[in-house]
Design a protein around this motif. Structure first.
Motif, PDB file in Angstrom:
ATOM      1  N   VAL A 433      69.848  71.299 140.745  1.00  0.00           N
ATOM      2  CA  VAL A 433      68.542  72.553 140.637  1.00  0.00           C
ATOM      3  C   VAL A 433      68.779  72.013 139.835  1.00  0.00           C
ATOM      4  CG1 VAL A 433      68.175  75.012 140.384  1.00  0.00           C
ATOM      5  CG2 VAL A 433      70.082  74.307 142.454  1.00  0.00           C
ATOM      6  N   PHE A 435      65.318  73.423 136.539  1.00  0.00           N
ATOM      7  CA  PHE A 435      64.899  74.901 135.334  1.00  0.00           C
ATOM      8  C   PHE A 435      64.686  73.784 135.108  1.00  0.00           C
ATOM      9  CE2 PHE A 435      69.542  75.942 137.153  1.00  0.00           C
ATOM     10  CZ  PHE A 435      69.057  77.671 137.586  1.00  0.00           C
ATOM     11  N   ASN A 551      57.688  82.449 146.328  1.00  0.00           N
ATOM     12  CA  ASN A 551      58.603  84.171 145.124  1.00  0.00           C
ATOM     13  C   ASN A 551      57.864  83.760 143.595  1.00  0.00           C
ATOM     14  OD1 ASN A 551      59.761  85.061 147.405  1.00  0.00           O
ATOM     15  ND2 ASN A 551      62.140  83.426 147.060  1.00  0.00           N
ATOM     16  N   GLU A 608      68.407  83.747 144.697  1.00  0.00           N
ATOM     17  CA  GLU A 608      66.896  84.200 144.183  1.00  0.00           C
ATOM     18  C   GLU A 608      67.201  84.388 143.089  1.00  0.00           C
ATOM     19  OE1 GLU A 608      62.989  81.937 145.338  1.00  0.00           O
ATOM     20  OE2 GLU A 608      65.201  81.791 146.309  1.00  0.00           O
ATOM     21  N   LEU A 611      68.684  82.907 140.147  1.00  0.00           N
ATOM     22  CA  LEU A 611      67.962  81.124 140.035  1.00  0.00           C
ATOM     23  C   LEU A 611      66.643  81.504 138.868  1.00  0.00           C
ATOM     24  CD1 LEU A 611      67.678  79.541 143.112  1.00  0.00           C
ATOM     25  CD2 LEU A 611      68.567  79.219 141.400  1.00  0.00           C
ATOM     26  N   LEU A 612      65.851  82.979 139.352  1.00  0.00           N
ATOM     27  CA  LEU A 612      64.606  82.980 138.569  1.00  0.00           C
ATOM     28  C   LEU A 612      64.489  84.073 137.577  1.00  0.00           C
ATOM     29  CD1 LEU A 612      61.838  84.229 142.087  1.00  0.00           C
ATOM     30  CD2 LEU A 612      61.877  81.887 140.363  1.00  0.00           C
ATOM     31  N   HIS A 628      59.595  79.508 142.217  1.00  0.00           N
ATOM     32  CA  HIS A 628      60.558  78.506 143.135  1.00  0.00           C
ATOM     33  C   HIS A 628      60.225  77.283 143.899  1.00  0.00           C
ATOM     34  CE1 HIS A 628      65.384  78.864 145.776  1.00  0.00           C
ATOM     35  NE2 HIS A 628      64.464  77.373 144.413  1.00  0.00           N
ATOM     36  N   GLU A 630      61.648  74.544 146.720  1.00  0.00           N
ATOM     37  CA  GLU A 630      62.581  74.375 147.859  1.00  0.00           C
ATOM     38  C   GLU A 630      62.996  72.654 147.825  1.00  0.00           C
ATOM     39  OE1 GLU A 630      63.005  76.657 150.920  1.00  0.00           O
ATOM     40  OE2 GLU A 630      63.351  77.984 150.103  1.00  0.00           O
ATOM     41  N   TYR A 632      61.667  69.160 146.344  1.00  0.00           N
ATOM     42  CA  TYR A 632      61.005  69.246 144.418  1.00  0.00           C
ATOM     43  C   TYR A 632      61.139  67.430 144.526  1.00  0.00           C
ATOM     44  CZ  TYR A 632      59.944  68.928 139.116  1.00  0.00           C
ATOM     45  OH  TYR A 632      59.242  68.281 138.802  1.00  0.00           O
ATOM     46  N   GLU A 649      65.691  71.071 144.149  1.00  0.00           N
ATOM     47  CA  GLU A 649      64.936  71.952 143.954  1.00  0.00           C
ATOM     48  C   GLU A 649      64.538  72.598 143.003  1.00  0.00           C
ATOM     49  OE1 GLU A 649      66.699  75.631 145.668  1.00  0.00           O
ATOM     50  OE2 GLU A 649      68.658  74.673 145.136  1.00  0.00           O
ATOM     51  N   VAL A 651      63.137  75.671 139.836  1.00  0.00           N
ATOM     52  CA  VAL A 651      63.259  77.439 139.744  1.00  0.00           C
ATOM     53  C   VAL A 651      61.936  77.104 137.941  1.00  0.00           C
ATOM     54  CG1 VAL A 651      63.676  79.029 139.007  1.00  0.00           C
ATOM     55  CG2 VAL A 651      64.691  78.207 140.573  1.00  0.00           C
TER      56      VAL A 651
END
Length: 793
Positions: A433, A435, A551, A608, A611-612, A628, A630, A632, A649, A651
């Motif tokens: 994940v 960021f 999203n 979700e 995450l955001l 987001h 999913e 990447y 993924e 975010v």
């Protein structure tokens, strides 16, 4: 019989003497001294660097392992005779191998994690074969909970800063930094509210220390660089693109500081104590221009965003001896107000870290490929049906059909589970994940990265760093996990190379963090604000990337646009919607209402949302986009000595400009200018973020000042409007007339438009003041939004 007893006794004595003789010099290894953090300053719920001094009083060399261990204590009420018993369980350990010469001392640096619960923490020394030879129980003291500030300068400036902060209502531990004590791990810098470079030759920092400083800022830290006479020393390390701009001459002159930019609407302010601007007389300053900078105080204080953090540069030396104590206090109030620090924020301020649902749910985590299992099941079906028929027919023993089916079922079940266990244990599934924050200059940084490791069966997992990875276990808010156990519980950690989980029971998800900050290419995603009418705005989003983005939220202060999914190389245009309460709640409600079917998966909704929301900035005056991806870029991780291909993924957040261009005109977007608070006596507030009030109710008075300097050279039109979603009832509204020096009564029933004549009447030095009075307990109002149109800046 006696001879046998004598012989056994002699053997025991021989074994004892032999054991004593081969006992290594570790029997004489002692933990002599422990220093925590940087200059014994740290925060207990964050990673801490410990300097441990070991002494070897033996003439022999010693080779062993130093370990920090954290043990949880559980009370068991089912002991013998009903008496409670304590059960000690080792939660995790940090270890480092070392060698020490005979009759010598050695200082070893080891990370530790000290909480404030009832856990027990030890520093222990082990021999190479794992025998414990020395142990010290450690416990932090309460005063380590203070906020910390670091400064590259001399002790006199550190004392001066401590005095100024204390007089401003916030005491802090001020730590003098230098190349000797500055860490190379940015995770050890998280204890600092901000770091100041004041009077220090920064080129003395090593390449690793400089990278750690930049990574500290990218992850949300604050860096203040002062210029003045020391500017060459202070800027000597910044030879890359971290700071881009130009430096002029050193000059002497007057500097006008605007009154304190008080924007904390959650606190009552009866009257501003800083009504007038402060003039600093005959001050030495440096002319400079920082690329893509926001001008905080003309060009004397400039700010840029770097990742999630802030870099603030002053043209002058705020520690100049000719400043009075009151002037220094005002200078630092302005500086701190324009950082991400919690020094002057309300008590309900909090920093958003990824929450539990992020660690226990992963979109790309799937069970390993089951092709082999499916093939075995298909063979079993064929064998039991057709195979049985031909075998028994050949042997002429069809009466044994059911016995043979039972036997085959047992054998085949053992084979299938055996293959499944071997196949899946050796292939854990991993999801990454990322960021990512893209600043307004287009540069992007992976500010946080988590790896989620999943396996349906129990196993051992050993992760090793590869390439530039800086792998660390997760222990943010360790003592407050509510789900089963910590996502990285039960591990041994060798800084900064290896994390080993032993004896895991399946199914499990374990998480680790990569502390490295990576620069990434821009995601070509264009956002255009169409402002045909300042009071009505539509947003066009053009996805020029190869990613499918889900999203998407474009947030414009208290309004937003939401797009559930945007396919590669496609566009979407939406009209802005109102935010009626907390922004995070608005995001969660969107996901809740968008889920199809009768039964909603609240784990995915929570994940979700969290995450955001973890990338929502503290300052909402800058428009931004979050989204987001999913699927990447592929990643990799070394698990059990095998480099696995990792799905990832992303975010991400893109910071947008406060000023948009429409038909060759520059327009300040509504809500982009956060007003300074002059007075607030309203007893009650509502929030849009945990530290941002958005509306007020009750009997009280609100006085605000909007400063449009730094956005437009020439103001041609102004529109002030009251947000409709929060209500407006039983209030009187005024605007200050700079010509008559009186308050003119107006109304925000409709947006208030000001032309050139009204601008001359109500603006002074690009500032305008608004006053709202609530008549009784039923009164309701909000913060008016201002937008403007004008010439080039």
């Amino acid at each position: 019989m006696k001879k046998r007893l004598y012989a056994a006794f002699i053997v025991i004595i021989f074994i004892f003497l032999w054991y004593v003789q081969i006992t290594p010099a570790g029997s004489f290894i002692n933990i002599e001294n422990i220093e925590y953090g940087i200059d014994n300053t740290f925060k207990v719920n964050e990673l801490v660097e410990a300097k441990i001094t070991l002494t070897n009083s033996s003439p022999n060399n010693f080779k062993g392992k130093l370990s920090f261990e954290r043990w949880n204590i559980y009370k068991n009420l089912s002991g013998l005779g009903g008496r409670p018993e304590k059960r000690r369980v080792k939660v995790f350990s940090f270890s480092k191998e070392f060698e020490i010469a005979g009759n010598s001392k050695k200082v070893i640096i080891l990370p530790v994690y000290l909480g404030v619960d009832d856990s027990e923490q030890y520093l222990r020394v082990y021999t190479s074969d794992g025998r414990l030879i020395s142990s010290v129980k450690i416990k932090p003291k309460a005063y380590y909970l203070k906020d910390c500030v670091g400064i590259f300068s001399h002790m006199a400036a550190a004392s001066d800063l401590s005095y100024v902060l204390k007089n401003s209502g916030k005491a802090a531990n001020v730590v003098v930094l230098g190349s000797k004590n500055f860490p190379i791990r940015e995770s050890l810098l998280e204890m600092f509210e901000f770091i100041i470079i004041h009077n220090y030759k920064t080129s003395n920092l090593t390449a690793e220390q400089y990278q750690a400083l930049k990574d500290y800022v990218a992850k949300g830290g604050n860096l203040l660089i002062t210029l003045g006479e020391n500017y060459q020393k202070n800027l000597s390390v910044f030879t890359d693109d971290f700071l881009v701009g130009s430096i002029g001459k050193v000059k002497t002159g007057d500097i006008v500081l605007k009154r304190v930019s008080q924007k904390d609407y959650t606190q009552n302010v009866a009257a501003s104590s800083n009504q007038e601007d402060t003039v600093l007389k005959k001050i030495k300053y440096v002319e400079f221009d920082l690329k893509n900078a926001e001008l905080i105080n003309q060009k004397h204080i400039q700010r840029i965003k770097y990742g999630k953090g802030i870099v603030l540069v002053t043209s002058f030396d705020p520690f100049d001896n000719q400043f009075t104590g009151e002037e220094k206090k005002k200078i630092f109030e302005i500086i701190i107000e324009n950082m991400n620090t919690s020094f002057y924020n309300p008590q309900n301020f909090y920093t958003v870290y990824p929450a539990n649902s992020i660690f226990y749910t992963a979109v790309n985590v799937k069970w390993p490929n089951s092709t082999i299992i499916l093939i075995l099941i298909a063979l079993y079906i064929v064998f039991v049906s057709f195979g049985n028929y031909f075998i028994l027919r050949r042997l002429n023993k069809r009466h044994l059909t059911w016995q043979l089916i039972l036997l085959e079922s047992i054998v085949w079940t053992v084979i299938i589970f055996g293959v499944a266990s071997l196949y899946r244990i050796n292939q854990p599934n991993v999801n990454a994940v990322n960021f990512i924050v893209y600043n307004s200059d287009g540069k992007g940084y992976v500010v946080d990265k988590y790896y989620q490791i999943f396996s349906p069966f129990g196993t051992d997992v050993e992760i090793k760093s590869i390439e530039n990875q800086k792998l660390e276990p997760i222990f943010l808010n360790y003592d407050f996990w509510t789900y089963r156990d910590n996502p990285t519980n039960d591990f041994d950690y060798t800084p900064w190379n290896k994390i080993a989980f032993r004896g895991l029971t399946g199914p499990f998800i374990k998480n680790i963090k990569d502390q490295m900050v990576y620069e990434v290419d821009d995601i070509p995603l264009d956002v255009n604000f169409n402002v045909k009418d300042i009071s009505k705005i539509t947003v066009e989003i053009n996805n020029r990337s190869d990613y499918k983005i889900k999203n998407i939220f474009v947030v414009l202060y208290n309004n937003y646009v939401y797009i559930e999914e945007l396919k590669p190389h496609s566009k979407a245009t939406k009209t802005i919607s109102n935010i009626y309460g907390m922004l995070v709640d608005e995001i969660r409600n969107r996901f809740y209402n968008n889920q199809r079917g009768i039964i909603r998966d609240f784990r995915l909704i929570d994940r979700e949302t969290e995450l955001l929301s973890s990338l929502i900035p503290n300052d909402l005056s800058n428009p931004f986009l979050i989204g987001h991806i999913e699927n990447y870029k592929n990643d990799k991780l070394n698990i059990n000595s095998e480099v696995l291909k990792v799905r990832s993924e992303a975010v991400f957040r893109k910071d947008l400009s406060r000023v948009t261009i429409f038909k060759n005109k520059r327009i300040i977007l509504p809500g982009s200018v956060t007003p300074n608070l002059i007075k607030n006596t309203f007893p009650n507030v509502n929030y849009i973020t945990p530290n941002k009030a958005i509306s007020f109710y009750g009997k009280g008075e609100l006085e605000l000042e909007y400063d449009l300097s730094g956005y437009l050279d020439r103001i041609e039109k102004v529109l002030i409007q009251m947000p409709k979603q929060y209500g407006r009832y039983n209030v009187d509204e005024f605007i200050f007339n700079v010509k008559t020096q009186k308050w003119d009564k107006i109304t925000f029933d409709k947006p208030l438009a000001l032309g050139s004549h009204e601008i001359e009447k109500y603006f002074q030095n690009n500032k305008i003041r608004v006053r709202i009075v609530g008549k009784d307990e039923k009164s309701v109002t909000a913060i008016p939004l201002i937008s403007a149109e004008g010439g080039e800046k």
